[in-house]
Design a protein around this motif. Structure first.
Motif, PDB file in Angstrom:
ATOM      1  N   ASN A 160      -1.651   7.178   9.164  1.00  0.00           N
ATOM      2  CA  ASN A 160      -1.643   5.882   9.823  1.00  0.00           C
ATOM      3  C   ASN A 160      -2.911   5.717  10.645  1.00  0.00           C
ATOM      4  O   ASN A 160      -2.886   5.744  11.862  1.00  0.00           O
ATOM      5  N   ASP A 185       0.312  -4.272  11.882  1.00  0.00           N
ATOM      6  CA  ASP A 185       0.663  -3.005  11.240  1.00  0.00           C
ATOM      7  C   ASP A 185       1.329  -3.314   9.906  1.00  0.00           C
ATOM      8  O   ASP A 185       2.185  -4.189   9.815  1.00  0.00           O
ATOM      9  N   TRP A 186       0.901  -2.645   8.879  1.00  0.00           N
ATOM     10  CA  TRP A 186       1.486  -2.835   7.544  1.00  0.00           C
ATOM     11  C   TRP A 186       1.429  -1.508   6.837  1.00  0.00           C
ATOM     12  O   TRP A 186       0.660  -0.619   7.223  1.00  0.00           O
ATOM     13  N   PRO A 187       2.248  -1.329   5.812  1.00  0.00           N
ATOM     14  CA  PRO A 187       2.407   0.025   5.275  1.00  0.00           C
ATOM     15  C   PRO A 187       1.368   0.438   4.238  1.00  0.00           C
ATOM     16  O   PRO A 187       1.350   1.586   3.848  1.00  0.00           O
ATOM     17  N   HIS A 188       0.528  -0.470   3.781  1.00  0.00           N
ATOM     18  CA  HIS A 188      -0.360  -0.108   2.665  1.00  0.00           C
ATOM     19  C   HIS A 188      -1.797   0.139   3.107  1.00  0.00           C
ATOM     20  O   HIS A 188      -2.728  -0.054   2.330  1.00  0.00           O
ATOM     21  N   LYS A 189      -1.965   0.610   4.340  1.00  0.00           N
ATOM     22  CA  LYS A 189      -3.315   0.823   4.859  1.00  0.00           C
ATOM     23  C   LYS A 189      -4.142   1.778   4.005  1.00  0.00           C
ATOM     24  O   LYS A 189      -5.345   1.639   3.918  1.00  0.00           O
ATOM     25  N   THR A 190      -3.474   2.779   3.445  1.00  0.00           N
ATOM     26  CA  THR A 190      -4.237   3.811   2.731  1.00  0.00           C
ATOM     27  C   THR A 190      -3.824   3.936   1.265  1.00  0.00           C
ATOM     28  O   THR A 190      -4.028   4.961   0.646  1.00  0.00           O
ATOM     29  N   GLU A 191      -3.214   2.870   0.722  1.00  0.00           N
ATOM     30  CA  GLU A 191      -2.885   2.911  -0.712  1.00  0.00           C
ATOM     31  C   GLU A 191      -4.180   2.813  -1.530  1.00  0.00           C
ATOM     32  O   GLU A 191      -5.210   2.373  -1.034  1.00  0.00           O
ATOM     33  N   MET A 214       1.666  -6.870  -0.198  1.00  0.00           N
ATOM     34  CA  MET A 214       2.180  -6.298   1.049  1.00  0.00           C
ATOM     35  C   MET A 214       1.487  -6.949   2.249  1.00  0.00           C
ATOM     36  O   MET A 214       2.113  -7.225   3.265  1.00  0.00           O
ATOM     37  N   ALA A 222       3.220  -9.130   5.202  1.00  0.00           N
ATOM     38  CA  ALA A 222       3.024  -8.819   6.618  1.00  0.00           C
ATOM     39  C   ALA A 222       2.561 -10.038   7.395  1.00  0.00           C
ATOM     40  O   ALA A 222       2.441  -9.987   8.618  1.00  0.00           O
ATOM     41  N   TYR A 268       7.897   3.348  12.223  1.00  0.00           N
ATOM     42  CA  TYR A 268       8.895   2.433  11.670  1.00  0.00           C
ATOM     43  C   TYR A 268      10.208   2.605  12.437  1.00  0.00           C
ATOM     44  O   TYR A 268      10.739   3.714  12.546  1.00  0.00           O
ATOM     45  N   PRO A 302       7.385  -5.205   5.463  1.00  0.00           N
ATOM     46  CA  PRO A 302       7.017  -5.916   6.688  1.00  0.00           C
ATOM     47  C   PRO A 302       8.011  -7.001   7.095  1.00  0.00           C
ATOM     48  O   PRO A 302       8.213  -7.227   8.273  1.00  0.00           O
TER      49      PRO A 302
END
Lengths: 293, 1489
Positions: free
Chosen positions: A164, A181-187, A211, A215, B685, B805
């Motif tokens: 993260n 903040d979103w979950p695909h920062k390092t995809e 994604m 967000a 989360y 999200p």
């Protein structure tokens, strides 16, 4: 503050806008980035998928030429290759000896390599940057996209929090924007499959854009020429193929930071973006109509 | 270390006390065993309460017991035991000395609550305004700063959390105002209390709340996250609140105690007013001299009223005057010495800084040029100075802003421009002042140095400027540089010069320094003239209001000291307390609540106040942004709330040294920090929880009251994923071991969650590598979860958790059984976090010189699991190796036994024995009842009218004394009860208060100390079941309390004194089984000086141990066995009976009478305890061609073949033979559901040995799971690294073995590749598992002790009494208990020693009075009682009548209820007493209406 700057081929070609905006930001912050003389390609994806020695020797040639000063890199792929070569050479005497024969000198693998994000956030510091912000990017919701190369493998790059990372988020917050903040920062965006099998890129980049949209962001900030290219230039294709509508401008983080520091749209090469950002920037009151040329 | 001898030889000076470090369940069990065996125990824990991690659990596996329900009685037992001294908040600093006689240095941190005074009523917690995240609930919930970790905590007292330093807002306030305190009180909506707290250090809250420059906000830690808390605005809110609710705050009144000394104060500004207020409150007569017509100083004449309205200031000043301060306004003082001569004992001069500095340029004296302060004074006095339409203000400070903004508000002014030397960024004015000025229309010209004021006819026409290039030089000194080529001009008809203030103190006749400032001592404010003190701007130079107030406080303190001591107290350097750091750097961003303001356009019209103040809602919301950096805010609300006077904020840490003969280390573990596995998003989360957090969520006492919900939105949970091995089996993060408990704990949490869901849809998936259900009855529990409850065990560890999200659902990414990438969404993801050793423990080990293993756990040997690397120091529980509760408890008793071993000679030396007075015979006395009703602080009294209850009691027949007391349980009250018993000659005691569970024994002790039998006591709970549950109906609650009390009195009248019986103890043990377990137990008991009868059915000692040759770690087991046998045979206290079996076992704890069958002869023996160590056996099998094909063997035969450097013939001479091992043969199937626990490690051991000898051998292990728990995992890892293949096959898909052409063929389905594998082994090895001993059913009959469905002995309680059988005095260890490895058998065997000595060490056992009793008259010997009793207490005696054996009776009353002839009664619960209770309740008995 001064670093030896290794631009790399991308910044000399497809990512000229990244190069330009980097130098614009640097000059606003009093950061000196003299370019490494006679630098050569870092080897990119091609070298390490064909010849491990070549993959280490190409970066080593550049790093050896630096002579122990700290190297600044903007391109995530170059950063990854330079760090990887350091890791191999410093950690394995056999590799070091082989590389020495190719490079024509004993390079120890210890020349420090810093990414621009590290330099801005950790060396210069947010407080100094905040003072220089004259046009806060108020109300701009940004998804900071680091890509897969900056933080991986963590034991090699040692970049921020591998799972993260937040350096770019911090910079964007300093610039007055709202990082989301979103979950695909390092995809992975599909990277150089862009050249060999674009369908992979379309699929992976679609997931990233999707994604970001979920967000609720206005745009994406990137730190890698390939990421920017795939998300920006291929966005229309992706929208067509998957029957979606994104219309998400994809900036280099230096472009957004440059705007916040008072650079003109031209100074940060906004005109080279494929997904036009002007409507967005006007709606947030960041640029006026004069930005379009 | 000289004098140390490791053989347990007794040094003369041995100490009969043991220190137990770590008070989790392991430490608690060790302490109880030691104390019961005659040793003094110090039980130490670094937390505020004992109970450890078990207290956090909701349920335990596999029985589903409520963890707290089974733990709590143990906690209470520790608290009650006079020989266990509990030391909380304590750490061991160092240990010196020798085994048998250690000196231990202990440091105890302050609790800030006096343990002896606190009665745990909880009133303090109610009053505390500070909410902190609850560590106990792992930050899912909150707690107060004064708290008790959980309601059952022992010691049952509260404590306060304080940070290392003070909150920065508080430490940065010059006046010492407790900012965190009043912010917390506002957050808790205690506005009056907030105001009171502010007033303690700020006599002008409303003014200060408006104009303070708030250094507190500059230092606020919240600023790192978003913006500082609006500390000043909240102060104003508190003042406004009192302004609008004056009834809540008492008017000022002069101090009660008047002192003769009079003090004069020169200057009515904030410094003078503060000093006046402080001195008046101390009782001095104060006279204030003010040159101006009104008090207030700069607050009145310098600050415009749109910032500080006059009426606000007037009210606050009046409050100070109302304290008895005399004000002489319009009275300048020329010579302060004269005041001293006039009879003032001291003078404080705070005349302020009133002189405006001049520019020193041409035209400054022209008409239309104003000095800034003069201008402001005129405006602020209510005048309207005539100034022109074009105003230029010169200066960039706050005064310049005030002047410009005032000018803007004056009639006729059209344009106000401000010019200053500094650049915009350097302007000295506060940024918000400048911003407001800009908003209102002031035009700024920065970097402009005035060169000339242009005039015409002596009147101002404009100002000429040149460019200022820089203001300060390299040394940051004021040294402006100009560029003369760049000039400008502003037209003006009025110029206001605000470039600084000076001091005019020349007339005061005191020494002055630079800038005309008065010279005064920095700390005492004393001047060169005795009795004359000076402070404020006149000493400091122009400063802020809060600095001035600080000077006022300082002056008051110095003057008070001067007047009391006759001289100025010596200069005290102000102690700069350390500032606390941000306790929650990860707190979510939350914007500051902006104070409502008038619109800029509207506010320039007049001088009305700009800021409108917070509403209640706004203030509370803003105050809640506070991070509580100091943790406790020291607002002192708890001190006020505590009726017992127990809170003590001044407590300090203490050091002590204790003597202990042995030390047991049971410090436990901490959970792995889940956020370190970043890919799972814990901490990022909201719906990702650690398993400890989820456990708290499941707990009825937890943050959600046991309701399973999504933390993100409180929504329903329909899908839960557990991710196993987070921080376990993870070599990359330095946690290569298995944490042993997580598979079961996840299964349990799944089961409990499903139970909570009660039929609502809930799907649970557990992502894991193996299912390690290796303990007793564990596999059947997992099977139930999977087959009956539908819990899915997915064999994959997810690569990533992604939070969607929009929904906050969690997407789990993993590879499914087909090897395909799968993504599944869940509402909740629970990370099963492993155990690790906390850093603090590693440090402690370093201080003690204790060896740790590579992971930081205590280094121990498999054959001596409790011995640490230092003689005399023993370890147990998770610190030794990750393990679950039963293994920890067994190790606890084992460590206790080891600790005693050193100290047998001094047993009983330090034990406190209670001596009671002779018991008074009350048989012939009529009942004389004393009744005590408890307030329990506010707990009972705030709901129930306790006085009323006491009054009702007093009116009842036989009641000779009744009263209500604040805390009935307090020490002083016990003495009072004794006095009342003596005074009224009472013979029955009734207490109506809290729970008998915790307090009954206390009052019974009081009775015994008064010479009364302890059974003459009745207790009723009017708190838990009355005041707590009927909070909303005090009248009905009081009526119910009266009923409860009356019932207790009714019962008390019928109570009888009951004798406590004594039974002599036969100090010897019968041990059945001469294997590893039996011999270990025998040596342990015999070494402590007790006789042992060791019975072995075989002709030789050794049992199963004879078939084992080495441990996984490589120890020589055969040598160990030889040594053990030799020691047993040589021991003078051990009688070995070979070829012997028990024929009968009769009697009871302390006094068994058994008959042994010694090779055909009967031998009667007496003994005090029985230990069952009868072992088990390898399960025979005919599966997989075993017995039919010579190349099919078992693990134990393979081990024997490998022992001594040999190879089995199948492998001899071959370079790369193939060996296949099949796990779980005849285990974990429908017939034998349980896991044999040891086979996986055995297979790994043998596989590694083959690989070591034949590196090219192919070794393939086939199984469903590999269960190498704890540190055994490292060998599993090593095996894989060595190239040994482990093939997992699915459930119900066992390998197939065939033979053909002289070769074995094995076909197996490989689950990870989803393919069939075909193997052709040279040798096939079967892991056949452990079966219960054949003799178990017979022995079970002799002992009347049950077996499990699997045929092993059933312990008294699977969690907390793992080595006790149901009958007292009977114990169990080794394979008789369940399959286990050698170290676990040794621990259990030593545990039985620890347990057995609790009996053997006593000369007599006490039989409690509450036992069943048979009236033989009506007994027909039907034996119903014999059948129903779970403890085997009733028997049919020689007279053919039932008889209850008191030693076995638990007083449960089952026999009394079942007896068809109604001829059994349970003493202390007789019918007449119960009927009397009903009479009181239903008929109304003696309580008059």
């Amino acid at each position: 503050m001064s670093y030896v700057f290794f631009p790399g081929c991308s910044l000399d070609g497809t990512a000229k806008d990244f190069h330009r905006s980097t130098l614009a930001v640097a000059s606003r912050l009093g950061l000196e980035l003299p370019e490494l003389k006679d630098w050569i390609c870092c080897g990119s994806t091609a070298a390490h998928s064909t010849d491990p020695l070549l993959a280490d020797a190409l970066p080593a040639h550049n790093l050896f030429a630096v002579g122990g000063q700290t190297v600044a890199v903007a391109c995530a792929a170059c950063y990854s290759r330079l760090k990887m070569a350091n890791h191999h050479i410093a950690g394995d005497a056999a590799v070091r000896a082989k590389v020495a024969r190719v490079v024509g000198g004993d390079y120890d693998g210890l020349t420090p390599v810093r990414h621009l994000l590290e330099i801005l956030c950790q060396d210069i510091g947010r407080a100094r940057i905040a003072k220089a912000v004259s046009r806060p990017l108020k109300g701009l919701k940004v998804a900071c996209y680091y890509g897969c190369l900056l933080s991986r493998p963590p034991e090699v790059t040692n970049f921020d929090d591998a799972e993260n990372p937040t350096l770019m988020d911090q910079l964007m917050a300093t610039a007055g924007a709202t990082p989301v903040d979103w979950p695909h920062k390092t995809e992975c965006c599909g990277a150089s499959f862009s050249i060999t099998d674009a369908s992979i890129v379309l699929k992976l980049s679609d997931q990233i854009l999707g994604m970001a949209q979920a967000a609720g962001v206005d745009c994406i900030a990137t730190a890698c020429p390939l990421c920017q290219l795939n998300l920006d230039m291929r966005q229309k294709d992706i929208e067509k193929r998957y029957e979606r509508k994104y219309n998400l401008p994809v900036f280099y983080f230096t472009q957004l930071l440059g705007l916040a520091l008072g650079c003109t749209p031209q100074e940060v090469s906004l005109e080279s973006l494929v997904v036009e950002p002007y409507d967005l920037l006007e709606s947030k009151g960041i640029c006026g109509a004069e930005a379009r040329r | 270390m000289s004098g140390t001898n490791g053989n347990g030889h007794q040094p003369a000076e041995a100490v009969g006390a043991v220190l137990v470090c770590g008070a989790g369940i392991t430490g608690i069990q060790a302490s109880l065993d030691l104390a019961e065996s005659g040793f003094k125990v110090y039980l130490l824990d670094s937390s505020p309460a004992i109970g450890g991690r078990m207290a956090q659990l909701d349920k335990t596996f596999p029985t589903g017991d409520c963890a707290m329900c089974i733990l709590s009685p143990k906690l209470v037992e520790c608290a009650r035991n006079k020989n266990i001294e509990i030391l909380t908040l304590a750490d061991v600093e160092g240990i010196s000395g020798v085994p048998g006689n250690f000196k231990v240095k202990i440091r105890q941190r302050p609790r800030y609550v006096d343990v002896d005074k606190c009665n745990a009523c909880g009133d303090c917690t109610e009053a505390c305004p500070v909410e902190l995240p609850s560590e106990f609930d792992r930050r899912l919930g909150t707690r107060k700063a004064i708290f008790r970790p959980y309601p059952q905590a022992i010691p049952n007292v509260f404590g306060i959390s304080k940070a290392e330093g003070r909150a920065p807002c508080k430490s940065s306030c010059p006046a010492g105002v407790n900012a965190q305190g009043y912010v917390a009180l506002i957050a808790a909506e205690k506005f009056k209390e907030a105001y009171e707290l502010i007033r303690e250090r700020c006599p002008l809250p409303a003014a200060c709340g408006r104009v303070c420059q708030h250094p507190c906000e500059d230092h606020c830690n919240r600023g790192e996250i978003d913006q500082a808390v609006a500390v000043r605005d909240l102060k104003r809110f508190a003042a406004d609140y009192i302004e609008f609710n004056p009834d809540q705050y008492p008017p000022a009144k002069p101090a009660d105690k008047k002192l003769d000394a009079k003090v004069a104060i020169i200057g009515g500004g904030p410094a003078g007013l503060t000093a006046a207020s402080d001195l008046a409150l101390r009782g001095y007569g104060v006279t204030l001299f003010e040159a101006q017509p009104h008090l207030g100083g700069m607050l009145r004449y310098g600050i415009p009223s749109y910032r500080l309205p006059r009426e606000v200031l007037d009210k606050e000043i009046q409050y100070i005057l109302d304290l008895g301060v005399e004000a002489k306004t319009g009275t300048p003082v020329g010579d302060p010495k004269k005041l001293l001569e006039d009879g003032f004992k001291a003078v404080f001069a705070a005349p302020g800084a009133w002189v405006s500095r001049k520019l020193g340029i041409e035209g400054e004296d022209a008409e239309g040029v104003w000095a800034g302060l003069d201008f402001l004074r005129r405006v602020n006095s209510g005048e309207t100075p005539a100034i022109g339409p074009k105003v230029v203000v010169i200066g960039g400070g706050d005064v310049a802003m005030d002047a410009a903004r005032c000018a803007l508000r004056l009639p006729g002014v059209e344009l106000v421009q401000l010019a200053c030397l500094e650049s915009r960024a350097e302007m000295p004015a506060h940024s918000w002042e400048a911003a407001e000025a800009l908003e209102e229309g002031v035009v700024f010209h920065d970097s402009a140095g005035p060169t000339r004021i242009e005039t015409s006819d002596g009147k101002v026409t404009g100002v000429a400027f040149r460019k200022c290039v820089s203001v300060f030089d390299e040394n940051k000194r004021f040294n402006p540089k100009f560029d003369d080529s760049r000039t400008g001009r502003l037209a003006a008809d009025t110029v206001i010069v605000t470039i600084g203030q000076g001091i005019d103190a020349a007339g005061l006749g005191v020494e002055t320094g630079p800038g005309g400032r008065i010279v005064a001592d920095r700390d005492t404010l004393a001047t060169g003239i005795p009795g004359l003190f000076a402070g404020g701007d006149a000493v400091l130079g122009p400063a802020s209001m809060v600095d001035a107030m600080a000077q006022g406080h300082k002056a008051a303190e110095a003057i008070d000291a001067f007047l009391r001591g006759g001289k100025v107290a010596s200069a005290q350097a102000s102690v700069q307390a350390e500032t606390a750091s941000n306790p929650r750097p990860d707190a979510p961003r939350q914007e500051r609540v902006k104070m409502p303001q008038a619109e800029a356009a509207a506010r320039v019209r007049d001088f009305g106040e700009i800021d409108h103040g917070y509403s209640v809602e706004q203030a509370v919301a803003e105050a809640k942004r506070c991070l509580a950096c100091g943790l406790c805010s020291e607002c002192m609300q708890c001190v006020k709330a505590c009726s017992a006077g127990a809170v003590c904020h001044e407590q300090q840490a203490t050091e002590m040294e204790i003597d202990a003969g042995s030390v047991i280390l049971t410090p436990g573990f901490e959970e792995f920090q889940a956020s370190l596995r970043g890919e799972f998003g814990h901490g990022r989360y909201a719906n990702v929880l650690s398993s400890v957090q989820f456990e708290r969520m499941l707990s009825a006492a937890g943050p959600t009251g046991g309701h399973v919900e999504r933390p993100s939105d409180g929504g329903a949970v329909k899908r839960i994923a557990f991710v196993q091995c987070v921080g376990s089996r993870d070599a990359a993060r330095g946690n290569g071991y298995c944490s042993s408990i997580c598979c079961m704990s996840a299964t349990k949490e799944a089961m409990v969650a499903l139970e909570h869901a009660r039929g609502q849809q809930l799907e649970i998936s557990i992502f894991c590598m193996d299912v390690r259900a290796f303990g007793k009855e564990f596999d059947s529990y997992v099977n139930r979860a999977r087959d009956e409850q539908g819990v899915k065990y997915i064999r994959a560890i997810p690569s990533r958790v992604i939070e969607m999200p929009d929904t906050k659902d969690l997407r789990v990414r993993y590879f499914d059984a087909e090897g395909k990438e799968e993504q599944q969404e869940f509402d909740l993801v629970v990370l099963s976090v492993g155990m690790r050793v906390p850093e603090s423990l590693r440090k402690m080990a370093g201080r003690l010189g204790l060896d740790l293993n590579e992971f930081g756990f205590a280094k121990t040997e498999r054959l001596a699991p409790q011995a640490s690397s230092k003689p005399g120091l023993y370890v147990a529980g998770a610190f030794q190796e990750p393990k679950d509760i039963p293994e920890s408890v067994a190790q606890a008793s084992a460590a206790a036994a080891c600790a005693m071993d050193q100290l047998a000679a001094v047993r009983g030396n330090l034990i406190e024995r209670r001596e009671y007075p002779w018991e008074r015979d009350t048989t012939d006395e009529a009942p004389r009842v004393g009744v005590f009703i408890c307030h329990c602080g506010q707990n009972i009294a705030s709901v129930i009218d306790v006085e009323q209850v006491a009054k009702k009691a007093a009116g009842m027949p036989n009641v000779f004394h009744a009263e209500a007391s604040l805390y009935t349980c307090s020490d002083t009250n016990q003495q009072h009860i004794k006095d009342m018993i003596a005074k009224h000659r009472l013979n029955r005691l009734v207490v109506a208060s809290c729970s008998p569970r915790t307090h009954e024994i206390l009052f019974q002790e009081t009775l015994r100390e008064s010479g009364l039998n302890q059974y003459l006591f009745a207790m009723t709970n009017i708190r838990d079941q009355c005041s707590w549950v009927h909070k909303d109906d005090p009248v009905a609650a009081t009526a119910k309390a009266v009923d409860l009390m009356a019932m207790a009195v009714g019962r008390a009248r019928h109570l009888k004194a009951l004798p406590t019986g004594q039974l002599p103890v036969t100090a010897s043990a019968l041990i059945l089984g001469g294997g590893l377990a039996g011999m270990t137990a025998a040596l342990g008991i015999a070494d402590q000086g007790f006789e042992v009868h060791l019975v072995e059915k075989e002709p030789a000692l050794g049992g199963q141990l004879r078939n084992i040759h080495s441990t996984l770690e490589g120890a020589d087991v055969a040598a160990y066995l030889r040594g053990l046998v030799a020691k047993v045979q040589a021991h003078p206290k051990i009688n070995v009976y070979l070829n012997t079996t028990p024929a009968s076992i009769a009697g009871h704890v302390g006094n068994f009478k058994s008959v042994l069958n010694v090779a055909g002869h009967e031998l009667p023996i007496g003994h005090g305890v029985v230990i069952v160590a009868t072992g088990g056996q390898e399960r025979p099998t005919e599966l997989y061609l075993h017995g039919r094909n010579p190349h099919v063997t078992t693990q134990s035969k393979l081990e024997a073949a490998l022992a001594g450097g040999k190879l089995p013939p199948e492998l001899e001479g071959k370079a790369n033979p193939t060996v296949v091992m099949i796990q779980c043969v005849e285990s974990r199937n429908d017939e034998h559901t349980y896991c044999s626990r040891v086979c996986c490690s055995e297979a790994v051991k043998n596989a590694l040995e083959i690989k070591r000898r034949l590196p090219k051998a192919n070794v393939v292990v086939l199984g469903r799971d590999i269960r190498t728990y704890g540190f055994r995992e490292l060998y599993f890892q090593k095996a894989r690294e060595e190239g040994i293949l482990f093939v997992r096959h699915p459930e119900k898909s066992d390998p197939e073995v065939t033979e053909g052409n002289g070769r074995l063929r094995v076909r197996v389905h490989d689950a990870s590749s989803n393919r069939e594998l075909l193997l052709a082994p040279d040798l096939l090895v079967l892991s056949t598992g452990i079966a219960p001993a054949a003799g178990n059913p017979v022995l079970s009959g002799l002992l009347r002790s049950a077996l499990t469905a699997d045929g092993f002995f059933l312990e008294a309680h699977p969690k907390l009494r793992p080595v006790d059988l149901a009958n007292e005095g009977e114990f169990l260890c080794g394979l008789a208990h369940s399959p286990r490895s050698m170290d676990e058998t040794i621990a259990q065997a030593q545990a039985t020693v620890g347990r057995a000595t609790t009996v053997l060490s006593k000369a007599h056992l006490e039989i409690p009075g509450q036992v069943a009793k048979v009236d033989p008259e009506n007994c027909v010997a039907c034996a119903t009682c014999v059948k129903v009793c779970p403890y085997g207490a009733p028997m049919i005696n020689d007279l053919k009548k039932a008889e209850i054996q008191g030693a076995k009776c638990m007083g449960c009353g089952s026999c009394a209820a079942a007896c068809p002839a109604r001829t059994i009664g349970l003493q202390h619960q007789e019918d007449d007493a119960l009927v009397a209770m009903l009479d009181e309740l239903l008929v109304g008995g003696g309580v008059s209406a």
